[in-house]
Enzyme design. Structure first.
Site, PDB file in Angstrom:
ATOM      1  N   THR A   4       0.864  -1.251   0.047  1.00 10.12           N
ATOM      2  CA  THR A   4      -0.069  -0.010  -0.004  1.00 10.12           C
ATOM      3  C   THR A   4       0.766   1.111   0.021  1.00 10.12           C
ATOM      4  O   THR A   4       1.496   1.552   1.001  1.00 10.12           O
ATOM      5  CB  THR A   4      -0.859  -0.023   1.247  1.00 10.12           C
ATOM      6  OG1 THR A   4      -1.562  -1.475   1.251  1.00 10.12           O
ATOM      7  CG2 THR A   4      -1.821   1.072   1.067  1.00 10.12           C
TER       8      THR A   4
ATOM      9  N   LYS B 180      -7.963   0.951  -3.042  1.00 10.98           N
ATOM     10  CA  LYS B 180      -7.444   0.464  -1.817  1.00 10.98           C
ATOM     11  C   LYS B 180      -7.498   1.420  -0.729  1.00 10.98           C
ATOM     12  O   LYS B 180      -7.753   1.206   0.634  1.00 10.98           O
ATOM     13  CB  LYS B 180      -5.919   0.101  -1.820  1.00 10.98           C
ATOM     14  CG  LYS B 180      -5.107  -0.118  -0.882  1.00 10.98           C
ATOM     15  CD  LYS B 180      -5.553  -1.415  -0.411  1.00 10.98           C
ATOM     16  CE  LYS B 180      -4.552  -1.845   0.979  1.00 10.98           C
ATOM     17  NZ  LYS B 180      -5.207  -2.873   1.615  1.00 10.98           N
TER      18      LYS B 180
ATOM     19  N   LYS C 237       0.514   4.900   8.455  1.00  8.36           N
ATOM     20  CA  LYS C 237       1.109   5.484   6.975  1.00  8.36           C
ATOM     21  C   LYS C 237      -0.030   5.398   6.210  1.00  8.36           C
ATOM     22  O   LYS C 237      -0.453   6.401   5.558  1.00  8.36           O
ATOM     23  CB  LYS C 237       1.972   4.155   6.510  1.00  8.36           C
ATOM     24  CG  LYS C 237       2.418   4.411   5.058  1.00  8.36           C
ATOM     25  CD  LYS C 237       2.522   3.045   4.614  1.00  8.36           C
ATOM     26  CE  LYS C 237       1.752   1.847   4.732  1.00  8.36           C
ATOM     27  NZ  LYS C 237       1.237   0.924   3.696  1.00  8.36           N
TER      28      LYS C 237
END
Ligand code: NAP
Length: 290
Positions: free
Chosen positions: A96, A171, A239
């Site tokens: 990701t 995502k 993150k």
């Protein structure tokens, strides 16, 4: 093809290791590289080939799968090794990394003449172990088609998208939902305790109804037990929350993601960065969480 194809897996952490294991089970020749080599050792016992460097891993491979921590890490590792990647190989970028990094990585691949698929996954450690991930794949149709045996080995579903970045966008949307659920679960359990309500009653009351979520039951159990077995490292959730807030920009008031980020950052400051993201609970509670 899958019986013969060689795949280089760069990054055998919580997700990369079980994904490599599934690829071995599916009959691929699997080369593994991990910065901390010991984490790849169990895969070597199962038949994977240990590579001393990422360049050794990718040389001559049909596929390169990156499952490293974040965009800067993928960029640093792949910039060094792209010259060693075969011209007809496909780079499957599954970490990701967010929108800015996916564009930069696609450009890196393009400059090197390597086919690139933006292919992040939904699902955590256990779905990775059982091949139940959802793969979001964006890039050239023929490259997606060639990669189907890889995706079928690691996942239960492939969402096909066109245009690099489309999968990373999806995502972020999905992770925003997951982070929101986790944060809401932490707040519900925190509020239960603050009001003197047994938090088990929260889970029992929603159980089996429209407001239930298996996910909240799993993460809620960890929060109630104050025990956070690692499935998704909290610092990687930090993150992701940052990537989501950044992507929302001025278009969306992403208040839930902002709150999740604040709670995750607080939990990280308290020393929970390397435990599971369920420890967001520690960031929700203002005083003693016990
Ligand atoms: P992880 O277990 O922490 O693995 C991170 C990997 O990156 C390890 O191989 C680590 O190597 C490597 N790495 C970190 N910094 C590095 C550096 N500076 N140079 C070289 N290698 C470095 O994390 P993970 O859960 O597998 O996550 C991998 C990616 O998948 C992340 O982008 C994450 O957001 C995403 N993801 C995770 C989940 C999940 O549920 N866990 C689900 C979907 C997507 P070392 O072993 O040497 O530290």
């Amino acid at each position: 093809m899958s019986d013969q194809a060689t795949i280089a897996v760069l990054g055998t952490g919580i997700m990369g290791a079980p994904m490599a294991g599934r690829l071995l089970d599916a009959g691929f020749t699997v080369r593994v590289w991990n910065r901390t080599a010991s984490k790849a050792a169990p895969l070597v016992e199962r038949g994977a080939i240990a590579a001393d460097s990422p360049a050794d891993a990718v040389r001559g491979a049909d596929f390169v799968l990156t499952m490293l921590a974040d965009g800067p890490t993928v960029h640093a590792v792949m910039s060094d090794v792209l010259p060693a990647v075969a011209p007809d190989a496909i780079w499957l970028q599954a970490a990701t990394v967010g929108l800015a990094h996916i564009e930069a990585l696609a450009k890196l691949a393009d400059d090197a003449g390597v086919t690139f698929l933006d292919s992040p996954v939904l699902g955590t450690k256990q779905p990775a172990e059982t091949g139940q991930l959802v793969v979001m794949a964006a890039g050239p149709d023929d490259a997606i088609e060639r990669s189907v045996p890889v995706f079928e080995a690691i996942g239960r579903k492939i969402i096909r998208l066109s245009g690099t970045g489309a999968a990373s966008k999806l995502k972020l949307v999905v992770n925003g939902w997951v982070l929101g659920l986790t944060n809401a679960g932490a707040e519900a359990i925190g509020l239960s305790r603050a009001l003197g309500v047994d938090p088990e009653l929260f889970l029992e009351t929603i159980s089996g109804g429209a407001a239930d979520s298996p996910y909240v039951r799993i993460k809620g159990r960890a929060m109630i037990d104050d025990d956070y077995p690692l499935s998704f490292p909290l610092d990687l959730a930090v993150k992701d929350a940052r990537l989501i807030v950044e992507a929302a920009g001025d278009d969306v008031d992403a208040g839930a993601a902002v709150a999740a980020l604040r709670h995750l950052e607080r939990a990280s400051e308290l020393g929970y960065g390397e435990t599971d993201m369920a420890a967001i609970y520690r960031g929700v509670i203002k005083g003693d969480p016990s």
